[in-house]
Design a protein around this motif. Structure first.
Motif, PDB file in Angstrom:
ATOM      1  N   SER A  69      51.383  51.389  35.155  1.00 23.74           N
ATOM      2  CA  SER A  69      52.728  51.034  34.714  1.00 23.74           C
ATOM      3  C   SER A  69      53.776  51.752  35.550  1.00 23.74           C
ATOM      4  O   SER A  69      54.963  51.461  35.443  1.00 23.74           O
ATOM      5  CB  SER A  69      52.895  51.377  33.236  1.00 23.74           C
ATOM      6  OG  SER A  69      52.457  52.696  32.990  1.00 23.74           O
ATOM      7  N   ARG A  70      53.329  52.703  36.385  1.00 18.87           N
ATOM      8  CA  ARG A  70      54.291  53.470  37.162  1.00 18.87           C
ATOM      9  C   ARG A  70      53.572  54.154  38.310  1.00 18.87           C
ATOM     10  O   ARG A  70      52.391  54.436  38.207  1.00 18.87           O
ATOM     11  CB  ARG A  70      54.880  54.539  36.263  1.00 18.87           C
ATOM     12  CG  ARG A  70      56.283  54.913  36.609  1.00 18.87           C
ATOM     13  CD  ARG A  70      56.792  55.661  35.440  1.00 18.87           C
ATOM     14  NE  ARG A  70      58.126  56.138  35.622  1.00 18.87           N
ATOM     15  CZ  ARG A  70      58.585  57.158  34.919  1.00 18.87           C
ATOM     16  NH1 ARG A  70      57.802  57.773  34.074  1.00 18.87           N
ATOM     17  NH2 ARG A  70      59.818  57.535  35.090  1.00 18.87           N
ATOM     18  N   GLY A  71      54.285  54.414  39.385  1.00 16.93           N
ATOM     19  CA  GLY A  71      53.713  55.136  40.507  1.00 16.93           C
ATOM     20  C   GLY A  71      53.077  54.194  41.506  1.00 16.93           C
ATOM     21  O   GLY A  71      53.106  52.971  41.341  1.00 16.93           O
ATOM     22  N   GLU A  72      52.533  54.773  42.576  1.00 15.96           N
ATOM     23  CA  GLU A  72      51.907  53.923  43.590  1.00 15.96           C
ATOM     24  C   GLU A  72      50.682  54.611  44.165  1.00 15.96           C
ATOM     25  O   GLU A  72      50.536  55.832  44.106  1.00 15.96           O
ATOM     26  CB  GLU A  72      52.907  53.587  44.703  1.00 15.96           C
ATOM     27  CG  GLU A  72      53.419  54.809  45.415  1.00 15.96           C
ATOM     28  CD  GLU A  72      53.832  54.535  46.866  1.00 15.96           C
ATOM     29  OE1 GLU A  72      54.110  53.385  47.209  1.00 15.96           O
ATOM     30  OE2 GLU A  72      53.856  55.510  47.643  1.00 15.96           O
ATOM     31  N   ILE A  73      49.794  53.792  44.713  1.00 13.95           N
ATOM     32  CA  ILE A  73      48.586  54.302  45.351  1.00 13.95           C
ATOM     33  C   ILE A  73      48.553  53.754  46.769  1.00 13.95           C
ATOM     34  O   ILE A  73      48.697  52.542  46.977  1.00 13.95           O
ATOM     35  CB  ILE A  73      47.335  53.864  44.581  1.00 13.95           C
ATOM     36  CG1 ILE A  73      47.413  54.351  43.135  1.00 13.95           C
ATOM     37  CG2 ILE A  73      46.080  54.399  45.251  1.00 13.95           C
ATOM     38  CD1 ILE A  73      46.297  53.843  42.258  1.00 13.95           C
ATOM     39  N   ARG A  74      48.386  54.643  47.740  1.00 17.12           N
ATOM     40  CA  ARG A  74      48.292  54.203  49.131  1.00 17.12           C
ATOM     41  C   ARG A  74      46.942  54.595  49.686  1.00 17.12           C
ATOM     42  O   ARG A  74      46.464  55.708  49.481  1.00 17.12           O
ATOM     43  CB  ARG A  74      49.402  54.822  49.982  1.00 17.12           C
ATOM     44  CG  ARG A  74      50.797  54.557  49.442  1.00 17.12           C
ATOM     45  CD  ARG A  74      51.866  55.071  50.387  1.00 17.12           C
ATOM     46  NE  ARG A  74      52.107  54.142  51.481  1.00 17.12           N
ATOM     47  CZ  ARG A  74      52.922  53.098  51.399  1.00 17.12           C
ATOM     48  NH1 ARG A  74      53.583  52.864  50.282  1.00 17.12           N
ATOM     49  NH2 ARG A  74      53.084  52.293  52.424  1.00 17.12           N
ATOM     50  N   THR A  81      48.462  49.418  45.183  1.00 23.85           N
ATOM     51  CA  THR A  81      48.655  49.547  43.734  1.00 23.85           C
ATOM     52  C   THR A  81      48.298  48.278  42.965  1.00 23.85           C
ATOM     53  O   THR A  81      47.716  48.343  41.890  1.00 23.85           O
ATOM     54  CB  THR A  81      50.121  49.931  43.430  1.00 23.85           C
ATOM     55  OG1 THR A  81      50.514  50.930  44.375  1.00 23.85           O
ATOM     56  CG2 THR A  81      50.277  50.456  42.030  1.00 23.85           C
ATOM     57  N   GLU A  82      48.639  47.117  43.532  1.00 21.80           N
ATOM     58  CA  GLU A  82      48.442  45.870  42.786  1.00 21.80           C
ATOM     59  C   GLU A  82      47.253  45.053  43.297  1.00 21.80           C
ATOM     60  O   GLU A  82      47.038  43.928  42.876  1.00 21.80           O
ATOM     61  CB  GLU A  82      49.702  45.001  42.882  1.00 21.80           C
ATOM     62  CG  GLU A  82      50.952  45.627  42.283  1.00 21.80           C
ATOM     63  CD  GLU A  82      50.839  45.799  40.785  1.00 21.80           C
ATOM     64  OE1 GLU A  82      50.116  45.001  40.145  1.00 21.80           O
ATOM     65  OE2 GLU A  82      51.441  46.742  40.243  1.00 21.80           O
ATOM     66  N   MET A  83      46.509  45.623  44.233  1.00 21.48           N
ATOM     67  CA  MET A  83      45.485  44.821  44.912  1.00 21.48           C
ATOM     68  C   MET A  83      44.268  44.558  44.014  1.00 21.48           C
ATOM     69  O   MET A  83      43.913  45.369  43.164  1.00 21.48           O
ATOM     70  CB  MET A  83      45.062  45.600  46.156  1.00 21.48           C
ATOM     71  CG  MET A  83      44.301  44.821  47.173  1.00 21.48           C
ATOM     72  SD  MET A  83      43.947  45.881  48.583  1.00 21.48           S
ATOM     73  CE  MET A  83      45.426  45.682  49.540  1.00 21.48           C
ATOM     74  N   ARG A  88      39.972  45.864  47.539  1.00 27.72           N
ATOM     75  CA  ARG A  88      39.932  47.300  47.808  1.00 27.72           C
ATOM     76  C   ARG A  88      38.563  47.698  48.341  1.00 27.72           C
ATOM     77  O   ARG A  88      38.453  48.548  49.213  1.00 27.72           O
ATOM     78  CB  ARG A  88      40.242  48.096  46.532  1.00 27.72           C
ATOM     79  CG  ARG A  88      41.585  47.724  45.948  1.00 27.72           C
ATOM     80  CD  ARG A  88      41.970  48.676  44.832  1.00 27.72           C
ATOM     81  NE  ARG A  88      42.908  47.990  43.933  1.00 27.72           N
ATOM     82  CZ  ARG A  88      43.752  48.612  43.134  1.00 27.72           C
ATOM     83  NH1 ARG A  88      43.793  49.932  43.091  1.00 27.72           N
ATOM     84  NH2 ARG A  88      44.562  47.918  42.351  1.00 27.72           N
ATOM     85  N   VAL A  89      37.508  47.068  47.797  1.00 30.40           N
ATOM     86  CA  VAL A  89      36.173  47.363  48.305  1.00 30.40           C
ATOM     87  C   VAL A  89      36.094  46.930  49.772  1.00 30.40           C
ATOM     88  O   VAL A  89      35.575  47.651  50.622  1.00 30.40           O
ATOM     89  CB  VAL A  89      35.084  46.644  47.475  1.00 30.40           C
ATOM     90  CG1 VAL A  89      33.711  46.858  48.092  1.00 30.40           C
ATOM     91  CG2 VAL A  89      35.094  47.141  46.036  1.00 30.40           C
ATOM     92  N   GLU A  90      36.666  45.753  50.076  1.00 25.55           N
ATOM     93  CA  GLU A  90      36.664  45.284  51.462  1.00 25.55           C
ATOM     94  C   GLU A  90      37.388  46.265  52.379  1.00 25.55           C
ATOM     95  O   GLU A  90      37.014  46.453  53.524  1.00 25.55           O
ATOM     96  CB  GLU A  90      37.338  43.904  51.559  1.00 25.55           C
ATOM     97  CG  GLU A  90      36.434  42.775  51.097  1.00 25.55           C
ATOM     98  CD  GLU A  90      37.188  41.452  50.931  1.00 25.55           C
ATOM     99  OE1 GLU A  90      38.323  41.342  51.445  1.00 25.55           O
ATOM    100  OE2 GLU A  90      36.637  40.550  50.280  1.00 25.55           O
TER     101      GLU A  90
END
Ligand SMILES: Nc1ncnc2c1ncn2[C@@H]1O[C@H](COP(=O)(O)OP(=O)(O)OP(=O)(O)O)[C@@H](O)[C@H]1O
Ligand SMILES: [Mg+2]
Lengths: 270, 295
Positions: A69-74, A81-83, A88-90
């Motif tokens: 609901s908040r923040g991001e992942i790189r 974040t939304e992938m 992501r495994v690929e």
């Protein structure tokens, strides 16, 4: 020439919040960085939010009606974040989920085949399998029997091997030591270390068994009640008095089953 | 003489049973991926037959063109069903998925009724009804053809489940979350299983359509198909084939002795008895997998 300040971490998670069922806030602003090629531990007691953190990174939250609901992942610089989990495994993130969920009715060999990426050739898959069987010789012996009948340790090895088939650059392991005898924990941790060194795979290790984990990682994060409450090098964490108290009566010969039980009672800094 | 007659009942029963198996293979494919018996499989089978007729009678194509074309259309429809009706149900209780298949069944029967009406159409496969004698045994040719189709499909699926795509499908049947965790597209796998089951429905629709005509009653095959699938173990294709043969023999031989006593209708009683006894005595069926318990 200007010196580069620091290499970009392979994974960086910034102030991430996760909601389950739109109401249950399971992690509250967690930030975790995994430097490329390093091994990092995520420690904490039951319900702290360790698995949720991993699921946020692997994209498996969706299957449990959870969302960021908040923040991001790189990951490697890209916003994931939304992938979709599959994408992501690929890209090179693989999550060995809690509880050794091997495909029970498939053989170890089929378990490995099932994880093969779409474009992997037969020859490459074969080579990959041989490499995994070399890491885990016990699996090689039982490659054609039903995986559901493997021992707990063998299943954990298979779960790790299966993840390796996806060619990860970041491998996340959720409590690989759970319920295993100490000698097996040592064996599995040894292999994780080897994977990290020989293949250059970055590793994010979730453990309640902090003592064993801090022996092999370079840094650790301590999560409690959905927040990071401590972060430091393995040495610093081992020297920390709270951590020592947490494992009071521990030491090299700790029975890890008891540690798990003990940690269930003790809450961190709350 | 008496023995020859019994053998004839058994052989023809076994072949009829294999035609139930043909239907049940579709149920098994979907059960593997979605963990529910697909209550719309009968309607899909009927739809498959109607689509073949639409190409053959409607557009005047020969059957050897119409059947593969219908298979392709139905293959696409299977994927469509996953995309439209099932994707959002992933992770929900399986009873929801079961109810969705029921809704689909009602929808498909309503739609086919609206388009093609209630009058029976015939599927002219051109298989002769001249008796075929195997030694002293009288054999029905269409049943023989159907049995061969079943066994060919059975072999094809056994091979398929050894390929990488087939193994991924078995993995999905085992554990959705673990499948996602290693990058398997569960959605595509479920779609593929529905697509394959829809192709099987075309095969069953053609054979059964030839035998009993193409109309709404084709969808009632679901009941016997379910009995066979349950006896076989719901998730085993081999089970579906073996169970079909067994049920077909019991039904044909049993009805021959019981019908004179009860004045007809004993076939359904026999099927009911087999279904009920399976569930009571051997809930995993003949070849169904047990959940592996390790202590
Ligand atoms: N699917 C879910 N739906 C709702 N709440 C959940 C769900 N999964 C986890 N939670 C809640 O989120 C919090 C964090 O759970 P999480 O599984 O991340 O903890 P953990 O640190 O992995 O614990 P453990 O060591 O027991 O595995 C807990 O309070 C838990 O009850
Ligand atoms: Mg956990």
């Amino acid at each position: 020439m200007q010196e580069k300040p620091e290499v970009e971490p392979i994974l960086s998670m910034n102030s991430v919040e996760v909601l389950y069922d739109n109401v249950m806030l399971a992690i509250k602003g967690v930030s975790v960085q995994v430097p490329r090629g390093e091994m990092i531990a995520l420690l904490g007691s039951n319900g702290a939010g360790k698995s949720t953190t991993l699921k946020a990174i692997s994209g498996l939250l969706k299957t449990e009606r959870g969302r960021i609901s908040r923040g991001e992942i790189r990951f490697e610089g890209a916003d994931i974040t939304e992938m979709l989990a599959q994408k992501r495994v690929e890209r090179g993130i693989c999550h060995v989920i809690e509880g050794r969920r091997v495909f029970e009715h498939l053989t170890p060999d089929e378990n490995l085949t099932a994880a093969a990426p779409g474009g992997m050739s037969r020859a490459a898959l074969h080579a990959e399998k041989e490499k995994i069987y070399a890491y885990f010789p016990r699996l090689a012996e039982r490659r054609n029997s039903a995986s559901g009948y493997l021992s707990g340790g063998e299943q954990q090895m298979l779960a790790i091997g299966r993840a390796l088939v996806t060619q990860p650059r970041l491998l996340m392991l959720d409590e690989p030591s759970l319920g295993l005898a100490p000698f097996l924990v040592a064996e599995i941790f040894g292999i994780i270390q080897k994977i990290n060194r020989e293949e250059g795979v970055s590793i994010l290790l979730v453990e309640q068994n902090a003592l064993a984990a801090l022996e092999i990682v370079s840094e650790g994060y301590l999560i409690e009640n959905g927040r990071v409450v401590m972060h430091g090098t393995a040495e610093a964490l081992k020297a920390n008095s709270d951590i020592q108290e947490f494992y009071l009566g521990g030491g090299e010969g700790t029975d890890f089953h008891n540690v798990k039980h003990y940690s269930r009672r003790k809450r961190w800094l709350s | 003489m008496e023995l020859v007659f019994l053998a004839e009942l058994a052989v023809n029963g076994a072949m009829t049973g294999l035609l139930y198996s043909l239907f049940a293979i579709g149920l098994v494919l979907i059960y593997k991926a979605s963990s529910v018996p697909n209550l719309a499989q009968g309607a899909l089978t009927m739809l498959g037959a109607y689509v073949v007729l639409a190409f053959a009678d409607g557009l005047g194509m020969p059957l050897w063109v119409a059947i593969p074309l219908a298979a392709i259309v139905m293959f696409g429809l299977g994927f469509g069903i996953e995309r439209v009706a099932l994707r959002r149900l992933a992770g929900r209780p399986v009873i929801m998925i079961l109810m969705m298949t029921l809704g689909l069944d009602i929808f498909l029967r309503g739609t086919t009724m609206a388009i093609w009406g209630a009058t029976s159409a015939s599927m002219e496969l051109g298989v002769s009804y001249e008796p075929l004698f195997l030694g002293d045994l009288f054999i029905s040719r269409i049943h023989l053809v159907g049995s061969i189709v079943t066994l060919v499909l059975f072999g094809a699926f056994m091979l398929f489940f050894r390929t990488r795509a087939g193994i991924k499908l078995k993995a999905i049947a085992d554990d959705y979350t673990a499948s996602w965790s290693v990058g398997i597209s569960v959605e595509r796998g479920v779609g593929l299983s529905w697509a394959l089951a829809s192709v099987v429905a075309v095969a069953a629709g053609v054979i059964w359509g030839e035998i009993q005509g193409v109309d709404q009653s084709l969808s009632l095959l679901l009941l016997k198909g379910l009995a066979v699938a349950v006896l076989g173990g719901l998730d085993s294709i081999l089970g579906a084939v073996v169970a079909g043969i067994i049920l077909g023999i019991i039904e044909n031989v049993g009805a021959n002795f019981l019908d004179p006593l009860v004045g007809g209708g004993s076939r359904d009683l026999i099927v009911a008895a087999v279904l009920i006894l399976t569930v009571m005595i051997r809930p995993h069926g003949l070849f169904g997998r047990h959940d592996i318990e390790r202590v």
